[in-house]
Scaffold this motif. Structure first.
Motif, PDB file in Angstrom:
ATOM      1  N   ILE A  68     -16.235 -26.215   9.777  1.00 27.85           N
ATOM      2  CA  ILE A  68     -17.360 -25.578  10.479  1.00 27.85           C
ATOM      3  C   ILE A  68     -17.532 -24.137  10.010  1.00 27.85           C
ATOM      4  O   ILE A  68     -18.652 -23.676   9.743  1.00 27.85           O
ATOM      5  CB  ILE A  68     -17.146 -25.644  12.002  1.00 27.85           C
ATOM      6  CG1 ILE A  68     -17.064 -27.098  12.476  1.00 27.85           C
ATOM      7  CG2 ILE A  68     -18.257 -24.908  12.732  1.00 27.85           C
ATOM      8  CD1 ILE A  68     -16.669 -27.261  13.926  1.00 27.85           C
ATOM      9  N   THR A  69     -16.417 -23.427   9.878  1.00 27.58           N
ATOM     10  CA  THR A  69     -16.469 -22.037   9.429  1.00 27.58           C
ATOM     11  C   THR A  69     -17.091 -21.935   8.042  1.00 27.58           C
ATOM     12  O   THR A  69     -17.908 -21.049   7.763  1.00 27.58           O
ATOM     13  CB  THR A  69     -15.058 -21.424   9.425  1.00 27.58           C
ATOM     14  OG1 THR A  69     -14.521 -21.467  10.749  1.00 27.58           O
ATOM     15  CG2 THR A  69     -15.086 -19.985   8.931  1.00 27.58           C
ATOM     16  N   GLU A  70     -16.717 -22.851   7.154  1.00 24.67           N
ATOM     17  CA  GLU A  70     -17.249 -22.835   5.787  1.00 24.67           C
ATOM     18  C   GLU A  70     -18.760 -23.048   5.771  1.00 24.67           C
ATOM     19  O   GLU A  70     -19.473 -22.457   4.947  1.00 24.67           O
ATOM     20  CB  GLU A  70     -16.552 -23.922   4.956  1.00 24.67           C
ATOM     21  CG  GLU A  70     -17.029 -24.041   3.518  1.00 24.67           C
ATOM     22  CD  GLU A  70     -16.668 -22.823   2.682  1.00 24.67           C
ATOM     23  OE1 GLU A  70     -17.297 -22.646   1.609  1.00 24.67           O
ATOM     24  OE2 GLU A  70     -15.781 -22.048   3.085  1.00 24.67           O
ATOM     25  N   CYS A  71     -19.265 -23.883   6.683  1.00 22.98           N
ATOM     26  CA  CYS A  71     -20.695 -24.172   6.715  1.00 22.98           C
ATOM     27  C   CYS A  71     -21.530 -22.953   7.084  1.00 22.98           C
ATOM     28  O   CYS A  71     -22.715 -22.874   6.728  1.00 22.98           O
ATOM     29  CB  CYS A  71     -20.978 -25.303   7.698  1.00 22.98           C
ATOM     30  SG  CYS A  71     -20.574 -26.945   7.073  1.00 22.98           S
ATOM     31  N   TYR A  72     -20.924 -22.008   7.806  1.00 27.81           N
ATOM     32  CA  TYR A  72     -21.710 -20.879   8.313  1.00 27.81           C
ATOM     33  C   TYR A  72     -21.197 -19.541   7.782  1.00 27.81           C
ATOM     34  O   TYR A  72     -21.233 -18.533   8.474  1.00 27.81           O
ATOM     35  CB  TYR A  72     -21.707 -20.909   9.847  1.00 27.81           C
ATOM     36  CG  TYR A  72     -22.201 -22.231  10.387  1.00 27.81           C
ATOM     37  CD1 TYR A  72     -23.457 -22.714  10.042  1.00 27.81           C
ATOM     38  CD2 TYR A  72     -21.399 -23.019  11.200  1.00 27.81           C
ATOM     39  CE1 TYR A  72     -23.903 -23.936  10.503  1.00 27.81           C
ATOM     40  CE2 TYR A  72     -21.847 -24.241  11.668  1.00 27.81           C
ATOM     41  CZ  TYR A  72     -23.094 -24.703  11.315  1.00 27.81           C
ATOM     42  OH  TYR A  72     -23.538 -25.920  11.753  1.00 27.81           O
ATOM     43  N   ARG A  73     -20.751 -19.551   6.539  1.00 27.17           N
ATOM     44  CA  ARG A  73     -20.296 -18.300   5.930  1.00 27.17           C
ATOM     45  C   ARG A  73     -21.440 -17.293   5.786  1.00 27.17           C
ATOM     46  O   ARG A  73     -21.230 -16.091   5.877  1.00 27.17           O
ATOM     47  CB  ARG A  73     -19.690 -18.576   4.547  1.00 27.17           C
ATOM     48  CG  ARG A  73     -18.261 -19.106   4.580  1.00 27.17           C
ATOM     49  CD  ARG A  73     -17.684 -19.116   3.183  1.00 27.17           C
ATOM     50  NE  ARG A  73     -18.529 -19.880   2.262  1.00 27.17           N
ATOM     51  CZ  ARG A  73     -18.569 -19.687   0.955  1.00 27.17           C
ATOM     52  NH1 ARG A  73     -17.852 -18.708   0.413  1.00 27.17           N
ATOM     53  NH2 ARG A  73     -19.325 -20.433   0.178  1.00 27.17           N
ATOM     54  N   THR A  74     -22.644 -17.796   5.551  1.00 30.02           N
ATOM     55  CA  THR A  74     -23.779 -16.897   5.288  1.00 30.02           C
ATOM     56  C   THR A  74     -24.689 -16.690   6.488  1.00 30.02           C
ATOM     57  O   THR A  74     -25.670 -15.962   6.401  1.00 30.02           O
ATOM     58  CB  THR A  74     -24.620 -17.455   4.121  1.00 30.02           C
ATOM     59  OG1 THR A  74     -25.102 -18.763   4.459  1.00 30.02           O
ATOM     60  CG2 THR A  74     -23.773 -17.543   2.857  1.00 30.02           C
ATOM     61  N   GLY A  75     -24.393 -17.324   7.601  1.00 31.48           N
ATOM     62  CA  GLY A  75     -25.235 -17.148   8.781  1.00 31.48           C
ATOM     63  C   GLY A  75     -24.979 -18.228   9.809  1.00 31.48           C
ATOM     64  O   GLY A  75     -24.678 -19.373   9.451  1.00 31.48           O
ATOM     65  N   ASN A  76     -25.082 -17.866  11.073  1.00 36.62           N
ATOM     66  CA  ASN A  76     -24.811 -18.807  12.148  1.00 36.62           C
ATOM     67  C   ASN A  76     -26.029 -19.667  12.469  1.00 36.62           C
ATOM     68  O   ASN A  76     -27.170 -19.241  12.278  1.00 36.62           O
ATOM     69  CB  ASN A  76     -24.377 -18.054  13.410  1.00 36.62           C
ATOM     70  CG  ASN A  76     -23.014 -17.412  13.264  1.00 36.62           C
ATOM     71  OD1 ASN A  76     -22.230 -17.814  12.413  1.00 36.62           O
ATOM     72  ND2 ASN A  76     -22.734 -16.406  14.075  1.00 36.62           N
ATOM     73  N   PRO A  77     -25.806 -20.872  12.981  1.00 37.34           N
ATOM     74  CA  PRO A  77     -26.930 -21.745  13.334  1.00 37.34           C
ATOM     75  C   PRO A  77     -27.660 -21.228  14.563  1.00 37.34           C
ATOM     76  O   PRO A  77     -27.082 -20.547  15.415  1.00 37.34           O
ATOM     77  CB  PRO A  77     -26.243 -23.087  13.631  1.00 37.34           C
ATOM     78  CG  PRO A  77     -24.878 -22.704  14.108  1.00 37.34           C
ATOM     79  CD  PRO A  77     -24.509 -21.493  13.287  1.00 37.34           C
ATOM     80  N   ALA A  78     -28.938 -21.559  14.659  1.00 43.14           N
ATOM     81  CA  ALA A  78     -29.724 -21.168  15.829  1.00 43.14           C
ATOM     82  C   ALA A  78     -29.256 -21.937  17.059  1.00 43.14           C
ATOM     83  O   ALA A  78     -28.634 -23.001  16.952  1.00 43.14           O
ATOM     84  CB  ALA A  78     -31.204 -21.436  15.577  1.00 43.14           C
ATOM     85  N   ASP A  79     -29.561 -21.388  18.214  1.00 47.13           N
ATOM     86  CA  ASP A  79     -29.222 -22.068  19.463  1.00 47.13           C
ATOM     87  C   ASP A  79     -30.195 -23.224  19.696  1.00 47.13           C
ATOM     88  O   ASP A  79     -31.269 -23.302  19.093  1.00 47.13           O
ATOM     89  CB  ASP A  79     -29.290 -21.082  20.630  1.00 47.13           C
ATOM     90  CG  ASP A  79     -28.563 -21.589  21.873  1.00 47.13           C
ATOM     91  OD1 ASP A  79     -27.975 -22.690  21.814  1.00 47.13           O
ATOM     92  OD2 ASP A  79     -28.598 -20.880  22.901  1.00 47.13           O
ATOM     93  N   PHE A  80     -29.813 -24.128  20.567  1.00 42.12           N
ATOM     94  CA  PHE A  80     -30.669 -25.246  20.940  1.00 42.12           C
ATOM     95  C   PHE A  80     -31.791 -24.725  21.834  1.00 42.12           C
ATOM     96  O   PHE A  80     -31.545 -23.982  22.784  1.00 42.12           O
ATOM     97  CB  PHE A  80     -29.863 -26.319  21.665  1.00 42.12           C
ATOM     98  CG  PHE A  80     -28.728 -26.862  20.838  1.00 42.12           C
ATOM     99  CD1 PHE A  80     -28.933 -27.929  19.975  1.00 42.12           C
ATOM    100  CD2 PHE A  80     -27.458 -26.296  20.905  1.00 42.12           C
ATOM    101  CE1 PHE A  80     -27.888 -28.429  19.202  1.00 42.12           C
ATOM    102  CE2 PHE A  80     -26.409 -26.792  20.139  1.00 42.12           C
ATOM    103  CZ  PHE A  80     -26.633 -27.864  19.281  1.00 42.12           C
ATOM    104  N   GLU A  81     -33.012 -25.126  21.558  1.00 41.07           N
ATOM    105  CA  GLU A  81     -34.170 -24.620  22.282  1.00 41.07           C
ATOM    106  C   GLU A  81     -34.479 -25.498  23.490  1.00 41.07           C
ATOM    107  O   GLU A  81     -34.633 -26.715  23.366  1.00 41.07           O
ATOM    108  CB  GLU A  81     -35.385 -24.575  21.354  1.00 41.07           C
ATOM    109  CG  GLU A  81     -36.614 -23.953  21.978  1.00 41.07           C
ATOM    110  CD  GLU A  81     -37.761 -23.831  20.997  1.00 41.07           C
ATOM    111  OE1 GLU A  81     -38.902 -23.558  21.439  1.00 41.07           O
ATOM    112  OE2 GLU A  81     -37.527 -24.019  19.781  1.00 41.07           O
TER     113      GLU A  81
END
Length: 357
Positions: free
Chosen positions: A276-289
């Motif tokens: 999971i950490t590797e997937c978001y090295r360049t930015g965190n995912p948006a929250d659920f709307e």
């Protein structure tokens, strides 16, 4: 348990395309076809989402966690303890078994199986009992089937088959393109309510070891035990961008179970964190709307905790609690009269729903 390395698998899926980003494992069996009991990871798919969709429960609905016997079936919680009245949110957060069985009994096995089938869960024709609420399948599910089902929640309720191959190009020409079929199978309101409760599970519940990732993530854990021995540990998690699954299993028949110190809340949850950490090295995912079909309402806390009833707060409510509801299934106001027939019926069932307007 006996010094034997267990089987394991890690999966990561791209929610938008259904593409399989990670599929790693250690097993003498084919992990694409190996079927295992999904344990409590099946609850959101088979129990809670169908019940919300059918208008039977909301996150605030109260269920009496008590010893039960339904036609000889006597499920127990993992701790062998009972908690009395608990909200649906708390039941999911703590992965309580008895509330899940009660809700499946009220929703109906046939309806719930049909619902879960739309998320890609396959059943044996003998799978027709309340033990399904706890993952008691005849054949079980494959890791990819379970991950794909959760990817539906991460894709705003849209189911699509996961895929290894996107396209095959030969000499510059596209000779094959895999375009997955997509279908809306979970309503926006149900999808958001399930996701919000699973976010609580990832924050303070059985998957809370994911909380220090500092991202918006929903998760569920599951532990399959047979005759007191742990056979499968699961964690499934998803963000708005990806879906993740971690599994460890004792598949060797006579090899015994997993070591008693291993739990899904620690082991499989922790093994997913580097991915999971590797997937978001360049930015965190948006929250659920939150969709417009879901609203945050205040409940009268005194009635909720003393009488175990869901009533919207009014001007006289000095103590209030907040919870999410589908706009089409709100409780009635505190000053309104109750439907005594319905109240008596649900009291006899030891099940407290919220009443529709």
């Amino acid at each position: 348990k006996n010094g034997i390395t267990p089987d394991s698998a890690i999966i990561a899926l791209d929610n938008a395309s259904g593409g399989i980003l990670v599929y790693a494992g250690n097993s003498a069996s084919d992990l694409l076809t190996l079927r295992r009991q999904p344990a409590s990871c099946i609850k959101p798919i088979l129990v809670y989402a169908p019940a919300i969709e059918k208008g039977i429960i909301s996150p605030a609905s109260l269920v009496l966690d008590e010893p039960i016997n339904i036609d000889g079936y006597q499920p127990q919680n993992a701790t062998k303890l009972n908690s009395g009245y608990v909200s649906v949110r708390e039941a999911i957060e703590k992965s309580l078994n008895i509330p899940a069985v009660k809700i499946l009994s009220e929703t109906g096995v046939e309806y719930s199986k049909k619902y879960a089938s739309q998320l890609g869960i396959k059943f044996n024709e003998q799978d027709y009992n309340l033990a399904l609420a706890l993952g008691g399948f005849t054949d079980g599910v494959t890791p990819l089937e379970l991950a794909t089902a959760y990817m539906t929640f991460g894709s705003n309720g849209n189911y699509k088959q996961a895929r290894f191959v996107k396209e095959i190009v030969i000499d510059g020409n596209s000779v094959y393109r895999n375009v997955p079929l997509e279908a809306k199978v979970v309503s926006d309101s149900t999808n958001y309510l399930i996701t919000d409760m699973l976010k609580t599970t990832a924050t303070v519940g059985t998957a809370r070891r994911l909380n220090d990732l500092g991202i918006h993530i929903a998760a569920k854990t599951g532990t399959n035990s047979v005759n007191g021995e742990q056979k499968d540990l699961w964690t499934v998690a998803y963000t708005t961008e990806h879906t993740y699954l971690g599994w460890i299993g004792a598949t060797g028949g006579n090899d015994g179970g997993l070591h008693s110190s291993l739990t899904s809340s620690v082991t499989t949850t922790t093994m997913l964190k580097p991915v999971i950490t590797e997937c978001y090295r360049t930015g965190n995912p948006a929250d659920f709307e939150r969709p417009p079909t879901v609203t945050l309402e205040n409940l009268d806390a005194d009635t909720y905790y003393s009488d175990h009833k869901l009533l919207l707060a009014d001007e006289q409510s000095t103590n209030q609690i907040s919870e999410l509801f589908c706009v089409n299934n709100l409780p009635e106001r505190r000053q309104e009269e109750h439907n005594d027939d319905l109240s008596t019926l649900f009291a006899q069932m030891n099940f407290v729903p919220y009443f529709r307007r």
